[in-house]
Design an enzyme around this catalytic site. Structure first.
Site, PDB file in Angstrom:
ATOM      1  N   HIS A   1       2.195  66.085  36.018  1.00 29.16           N
ATOM      2  CA  HIS A   1       2.976  67.050  35.204  1.00 29.16           C
ATOM      3  C   HIS A   1       2.077  68.258  34.960  1.00 29.16           C
ATOM      4  O   HIS A   1       1.143  68.201  34.166  1.00 29.16           O
ATOM      5  CB  HIS A   1       3.378  66.411  33.866  1.00 29.16           C
ATOM      6  CG  HIS A   1       4.211  67.310  33.008  1.00 29.16           C
ATOM      7  ND1 HIS A   1       5.404  66.909  32.447  1.00 29.16           N
ATOM      8  CD2 HIS A   1       4.044  68.593  32.602  1.00 29.16           C
ATOM      9  CE1 HIS A   1       5.923  67.894  31.734  1.00 29.16           C
ATOM     10  NE2 HIS A   1       5.104  68.942  31.817  1.00 29.16           N
TER      11      HIS A   1
ATOM     12  N   HIS B   1       1.875  72.783  34.728  1.00 29.02           N
ATOM     13  CA  HIS B   1       2.454  74.129  34.734  1.00 29.02           C
ATOM     14  C   HIS B   1       1.478  75.063  35.434  1.00 29.02           C
ATOM     15  O   HIS B   1       0.357  75.263  34.955  1.00 29.02           O
ATOM     16  CB  HIS B   1       2.707  74.619  33.302  1.00 29.02           C
ATOM     17  CG  HIS B   1       3.709  73.767  32.582  1.00 29.02           C
ATOM     18  ND1 HIS B   1       5.063  74.043  32.605  1.00 29.02           N
ATOM     19  CD2 HIS B   1       3.565  72.626  31.871  1.00 29.02           C
ATOM     20  CE1 HIS B   1       5.701  73.107  31.911  1.00 29.02           C
ATOM     21  NE2 HIS B   1       4.811  72.240  31.462  1.00 29.02           N
ATOM     22  N   LEU B   2       1.916  75.642  36.545  1.00 26.64           N
ATOM     23  CA  LEU B   2       1.042  76.563  37.288  1.00 26.64           C
ATOM     24  C   LEU B   2       1.428  78.016  37.093  1.00 26.64           C
ATOM     25  O   LEU B   2       0.698  78.904  37.525  1.00 26.64           O
ATOM     26  CB  LEU B   2       1.056  76.235  38.790  1.00 26.64           C
ATOM     27  CG  LEU B   2       0.227  75.044  39.250  1.00 26.64           C
ATOM     28  CD1 LEU B   2       0.351  74.867  40.766  1.00 26.64           C
ATOM     29  CD2 LEU B   2      -1.234  75.191  38.855  1.00 26.64           C
ATOM     30  N   ARG B   3       2.609  78.264  36.505  1.00 27.47           N
ATOM     31  CA  ARG B   3       3.073  79.647  36.299  1.00 27.47           C
ATOM     32  C   ARG B   3       3.178  80.389  37.634  1.00 27.47           C
ATOM     33  O   ARG B   3       3.356  79.784  38.670  1.00 27.47           O
ATOM     34  CB  ARG B   3       2.173  80.422  35.326  1.00 27.47           C
ATOM     35  CG  ARG B   3       1.787  79.667  34.050  1.00 27.47           C
ATOM     36  CD  ARG B   3       2.976  79.280  33.214  1.00 27.47           C
ATOM     37  NE  ARG B   3       2.553  78.790  31.908  1.00 27.47           N
ATOM     38  CZ  ARG B   3       3.246  77.947  31.165  1.00 27.47           C
ATOM     39  NH1 ARG B   3       4.390  77.449  31.587  1.00 27.47           N
ATOM     40  NH2 ARG B   3       2.811  77.568  29.986  1.00 27.47           N
TER      41      ARG B   3
ATOM     42  N   ASN C   1       9.641  75.560  35.124  1.00 27.97           N
ATOM     43  CA  ASN C   1      10.150  76.416  34.028  1.00 27.97           C
ATOM     44  C   ASN C   1       9.574  77.828  34.086  1.00 27.97           C
ATOM     45  O   ASN C   1       9.003  78.326  33.121  1.00 27.97           O
ATOM     46  CB  ASN C   1       9.911  75.770  32.654  1.00 27.97           C
ATOM     47  CG  ASN C   1       8.439  75.555  32.334  1.00 27.97           C
ATOM     48  OD1 ASN C   1       7.615  75.402  33.236  1.00 27.97           O
ATOM     49  ND2 ASN C   1       8.098  75.530  31.064  1.00 27.97           N
TER      50      ASN C   1
ATOM     51  N   LYS D   1      13.595  68.125  37.078  1.00 26.33           N
ATOM     52  CA  LYS D   1      13.174  68.157  35.678  1.00 26.33           C
ATOM     53  C   LYS D   1      14.345  68.445  34.755  1.00 26.33           C
ATOM     54  O   LYS D   1      15.068  69.437  34.942  1.00 26.33           O
ATOM     55  CB  LYS D   1      12.094  69.238  35.499  1.00 26.33           C
ATOM     56  CG  LYS D   1      11.577  69.394  34.075  1.00 26.33           C
ATOM     57  CD  LYS D   1      10.770  68.183  33.623  1.00 26.33           C
ATOM     58  CE  LYS D   1      10.446  68.228  32.130  1.00 26.33           C
ATOM     59  NZ  LYS D   1       9.237  68.959  31.817  1.00 26.33           N
TER      60      LYS D   1
ATOM     61  N   HIS E   1      12.076  65.809  29.709  1.00 27.45           N
ATOM     62  CA  HIS E   1      11.464  66.277  28.457  1.00 27.45           C
ATOM     63  C   HIS E   1      12.277  65.633  27.341  1.00 27.45           C
ATOM     64  O   HIS E   1      13.393  66.062  27.053  1.00 27.45           O
ATOM     65  CB  HIS E   1      11.498  67.808  28.356  1.00 27.45           C
ATOM     66  CG  HIS E   1      10.818  68.304  27.105  1.00 27.45           C
ATOM     67  ND1 HIS E   1       9.646  69.007  27.119  1.00 27.45           N
ATOM     68  CD2 HIS E   1      11.147  68.153  25.792  1.00 27.45           C
ATOM     69  CE1 HIS E   1       9.263  69.277  25.882  1.00 27.45           C
ATOM     70  NE2 HIS E   1      10.168  68.774  25.057  1.00 27.45           N
TER      71      HIS E   1
ATOM     72  N   HIS F   1       5.197  63.292  29.112  1.00 26.01           N
ATOM     73  CA  HIS F   1       4.328  63.531  27.957  1.00 26.01           C
ATOM     74  C   HIS F   1       4.789  62.812  26.692  1.00 26.01           C
ATOM     75  O   HIS F   1       5.105  63.448  25.690  1.00 26.01           O
ATOM     76  CB  HIS F   1       4.139  65.030  27.689  1.00 26.01           C
ATOM     77  CG  HIS F   1       5.373  65.887  27.785  1.00 26.01           C
ATOM     78  ND1 HIS F   1       6.538  65.608  27.114  1.00 26.01           N
ATOM     79  CD2 HIS F   1       5.613  67.027  28.468  1.00 26.01           C
ATOM     80  CE1 HIS F   1       7.428  66.529  27.381  1.00 26.01           C
ATOM     81  NE2 HIS F   1       6.888  67.407  28.209  1.00 26.01           N
TER      82      HIS F   1
ATOM     83  N   LEU G   1       4.289  71.147  22.866  1.00 24.96           N
ATOM     84  CA  LEU G   1       5.512  70.375  22.672  1.00 24.96           C
ATOM     85  C   LEU G   1       5.618  69.286  23.728  1.00 24.96           C
ATOM     86  O   LEU G   1       5.336  69.574  24.894  1.00 24.96           O
ATOM     87  CB  LEU G   1       6.738  71.296  22.751  1.00 24.96           C
ATOM     88  CG  LEU G   1       6.897  72.227  21.541  1.00 24.96           C
ATOM     89  CD1 LEU G   1       7.971  73.272  21.803  1.00 24.96           C
ATOM     90  CD2 LEU G   1       7.232  71.423  20.281  1.00 24.96           C
TER      91      LEU G   1
ATOM     92  N   ASP H   1       0.276  68.040  31.582  1.00 25.21           N
ATOM     93  CA  ASP H   1       1.062  69.091  30.918  1.00 25.21           C
ATOM     94  C   ASP H   1       0.171  70.286  30.596  1.00 25.21           C
ATOM     95  O   ASP H   1       0.412  70.996  29.609  1.00 25.21           O
ATOM     96  CB  ASP H   1       1.748  68.557  29.650  1.00 25.21           C
ATOM     97  CG  ASP H   1       2.880  69.477  29.193  1.00 25.21           C
ATOM     98  OD1 ASP H   1       3.315  70.332  29.981  1.00 25.21           O
ATOM     99  OD2 ASP H   1       3.324  69.336  28.043  1.00 25.21           O
TER     100      ASP H   1
ATOM    101  N   HIS I   1      -1.072  79.683  28.418  1.00 24.57           N
ATOM    102  CA  HIS I   1      -0.500  80.919  27.879  1.00 24.57           C
ATOM    103  C   HIS I   1      -1.693  81.796  27.551  1.00 24.57           C
ATOM    104  O   HIS I   1      -2.730  81.274  27.099  1.00 24.57           O
ATOM    105  CB  HIS I   1       0.281  80.656  26.586  1.00 24.57           C
ATOM    106  CG  HIS I   1       1.504  79.821  26.769  1.00 24.57           C
ATOM    107  ND1 HIS I   1       2.714  80.345  27.171  1.00 24.57           N
ATOM    108  CD2 HIS I   1       1.719  78.497  26.605  1.00 24.57           C
ATOM    109  CE1 HIS I   1       3.619  79.381  27.241  1.00 24.57           C
ATOM    110  NE2 HIS I   1       3.039  78.241  26.908  1.00 24.57           N
TER     111      HIS I   1
ATOM    112  N   ALA J   1       3.933  77.316  22.803  1.00 25.31           N
ATOM    113  CA  ALA J   1       3.484  75.928  22.883  1.00 25.31           C
ATOM    114  C   ALA J   1       2.799  75.711  24.227  1.00 25.31           C
ATOM    115  O   ALA J   1       3.345  76.084  25.264  1.00 25.31           O
ATOM    116  CB  ALA J   1       4.680  74.996  22.766  1.00 25.31           C
TER     117      ALA J   1
HETATM  118  O1  DOR Z   1       3.573  72.590  25.202  1.00 21.01           O
HETATM  119  C1  DOR Z   1       4.334  72.754  26.141  1.00 21.01           C
HETATM  120  N1  DOR Z   1       4.217  73.815  26.978  1.00 21.01           N
HETATM  121  N2  DOR Z   1       5.323  71.884  26.337  1.00 21.01           N
HETATM  122  C2  DOR Z   1       6.277  72.087  27.244  1.00 21.01           C
HETATM  123  O2  DOR Z   1       7.168  71.268  27.325  1.00 21.01           O
HETATM  124  C3  DOR Z   1       6.302  73.315  28.050  1.00 21.01           C
HETATM  125  C4  DOR Z   1       4.971  73.896  28.169  1.00 21.01           C
HETATM  126  C5  DOR Z   1       4.986  75.310  28.709  1.00 21.01           C
HETATM  127  O3  DOR Z   1       5.638  75.561  29.711  1.00 21.01           O
HETATM  128  O4  DOR Z   1       4.301  76.159  28.124  1.00 21.01           O
HETATM  129 ZN    ZN Z   2       5.307  70.509  30.509  1.00 25.42          ZN
END
Ligand code: DOR
Ligand code: ZN
Length: 354
Positions: free
Chosen positions: A14, A16-18, A42, A100, A137, A175, A220, A248, A252, A264
């Site tokens: 899990h 996030h690579l943006r 996302n 997802k 989620h 998560h 989150l 996860d 940011h 988050a």
């Molecule tokens: O803390 C989090 N950040 N939880 C998520 O479910 C999404 C993630 C994000 O994409 O920043």
């Molecule tokens: Zn996530």
């Protein structure tokens, strides 16, 4: 005392690579250690169709440093309008490994997610037929449900009915943060598994809120009480194949974390393996680390474990990580576990270039 450990190269189930400059800046932190990762969809706009996933896959591959090997395992973002045929074509081609489910409003960029769960029944039926797993989620978004209860309520109100309705659907509770999540995952049979993050093994809600608010610990689902953290630790180090690592790791930039309505997400990709070795050693369970990071995930996803190896060495001096990663999209603060890990993780020499 164990001071050296060699395990199969880990994967991150899990991540996030943006995109764009952020992707370029943070991807090497993952590909330096992890062989593969399940890539969260996302983005803005989200990765919804096969064509979206193909294009994102190409952008990720272009950002992998020349001396790293890394395989992005793509996912689609489930919406109420997802087309089952397009989804199946993406799965049949081998491009996507999961889909997802974000309840609308649950987290970062989830506004295109699902509001009415009955609308996704045809897609879930198709996924059950073709054996494509659903990453969930698991939090309700109802404003009358306290944020610390949202995972437990989701299990009762949404997940249990959904799994009863789609008995062959393979589900990963992403998560998990509660004892309720651990207990539910344990009794769910072979079609159910759960990922656990590094940070939820380390922080509880006091770490976020006591003695001053710590935005870099805000994610989150939000970290819960200590009893829940202990239940997550017990599950992770148990060796049970129901539980595996999904960091996860969610970067940011600091402007978006340190403001009146901060985002988050916790960035752990770079120090996860060092932190986990510390945690597993504390739990006298270093012999279970490989199952958690490198074996249980591929088993659930019906993929082979990585053939490369990673060596973890406990050094006399603590391993130093940067406090921030500087990217073209701003500075990303690295997770501070609150302890100094002496564990240093490196890939076995010849496996970065094959
Ligand atoms: O803390 C989090 N950040 N939880 C998520 O479910 C999404 C993630 C994000 O994409 O920043
Ligand atoms: Zn996530």
């Amino acid at each position: 005392m164990t001071t050296q450990l060699t395990i199969r190269r880990p994967d991150d189930w899990h991540l996030h690579l943006r995109d764009g400059e952020m992707l370029k800046g943070i991807l090497p932190s993952t590909s330096a250690h992890f062989g593969r990762a399940i890539i969260m969809p996302n983005l803005v706009p989200p990765v919804v169709t096969k064509a979206d996933a193909e294009a994102y896959h190409d952008r990720i591959r272009a950002a992998i440093p020349a001396d790293h090997t890394f395989e992005p395992l793509m996912t689609l973002y489930l919406t109420e309008d997802t087309n089952p045929d397009d989804l199946q074509a993406a799965a049949d081609s081998g491009l996507i490994k999961a889909v997802k489910l974000y309840p609308a409003g649950a987290t970062t960029n989830s506004q295109s997610g699902v509001r009415n769960f009955s609308k996704i029944a045809p897609v879930l039926e198709r996924m059950a037929e073709i054996g494509l797993p659903l990453c969930v989620h698991g939090e309700v978004t109802d404003s009358d449900v306290d944020i610390f209860d949202r995972e437990a309520v989701f299990i009762d109100r949404v997940l249990e009915p959904l799994r009863n309705h789609h008995k062959d659907l393979r589900v990963i509770m992403e998560h998990i943060t509660t004892k309720d999540g651990v207990d539910y995952a344990k009794q769910g049979g072979e079609n159910l598994a759960a990922t656990i993050t590094t940070h939820h093994l380390i922080i509880n809600r006091n770490d976020i809120l006591a003695g001053g608010i710590k935005p870099h610990f805000y994610c989150l689902p939000v970290a819960k009480r200590e009893e829940h953290r202990l239940a997550l630790r017990a599950a992770a180090v148990s060796g049970s194949d129901r539980f595996f690592l999904g960091t996860d790791s969610a970067p940011h930039n600091d402007d978006n974390k340190l403001c009146a309505c901060g985002c988050a997400g916790i960035f752990t990709a770079i120090n996860t393996m060092s932190c986990l070795a510390h945690v597993f050693e504390e739990e006298a369970a270093l012999d279970k680390l490989e199952a958690f990071t490198s074996l249980n995930g591929p088993k659930f996803y019906n993929l082979p474990a990585n053939s490369e190896r990673m060596t973890l060495i406990k050094r006399d001096k603590p391993t130093i990580f940067p406090k921030q990663i500087i990217t073209g999209a701003g500075n990303v603060t690295v997770f501070d576990p609150g302890f100094k890990s002496h564990w240093d993780a490196t890939l076995t020499a010849d496996c970065r270039n094959n």
